[in-house]
Design a protein around this motif. Sequence first.
Motif, short mmCIF file in Angstrom:
data_model
loop_
_atom_site.label_atom_id
_atom_site.label_comp_id
_atom_site.label_asym_id
_atom_site.label_seq_id
_atom_site.Cartn_x
_atom_site.Cartn_y
_atom_site.Cartn_z
N SER A 2 0.82 -1.21 0.00
CA SER A 2 0.00 0.00 0.00
C SER A 2 0.86 1.26 0.00
N LYS A 3 0.31 2.28 -0.62
CA LYS A 3 0.99 3.57 -0.62
C LYS A 3 0.68 4.30 0.68
N THR A 4 1.66 5.03 1.17
CA THR A 4 1.57 5.70 2.46
C THR A 4 1.72 7.20 2.30
N GLY A 31 8.51 0.37 0.21
CA GLY A 31 7.22 1.03 0.08
C GLY A 31 7.31 2.33 -0.70
N GLU A 32 6.16 2.89 -0.96
CA GLU A 32 6.07 4.16 -1.67
C GLU A 32 5.39 5.16 -0.75
N TYR A 49 -5.43 7.24 1.17
CA TYR A 49 -4.30 6.36 1.48
C TYR A 49 -4.73 5.32 2.51
#
Length: 142
Positions: A2-4, A31-32, A49
């Motif tokens: 998941s994007k944060t 991560g992204e 998000y």
Amino acid sequence: MSKTAVIYWSQTGNTEQMANAVAEGIAAAGGEAGLFSVSDITPEDALAYTNLALGCPAMGAEELEETEFAPFFEAIQGGLGGKRVALFGSYGWGDGEWMRTWQAEVESAGAELVGGQGVIANYEPDDDVLEACKALGGLLAS
């Protein structure tokens, strides 16, 4: 993965340093992360998000900064259920009560408090605090 969103408010740059370290930890874990000053993201965009890292120093009588960050947090609080949230910030007085209060608010909103507690720095974050922020980012990304 998941994007944060890493969202922070900083007056002196201390919490901004911590935000950068959290974002570094997210990237190091594969991560992204989007890194945003609270004035650069809307509550609606933030709630898109899955993972949120929120940073704010203690202000006044150990409370969140009241002109920008507190209204932002109030706007997203009802949408935190089911999200993974990490907290961080700096303080210069008191004993960290603002973080304990904030943690309880996040958990009562139904979010998972990543790391079990927020990362705090007394004034400027030292190397240990910055490493804790990177580790927090890594936990949030996993």
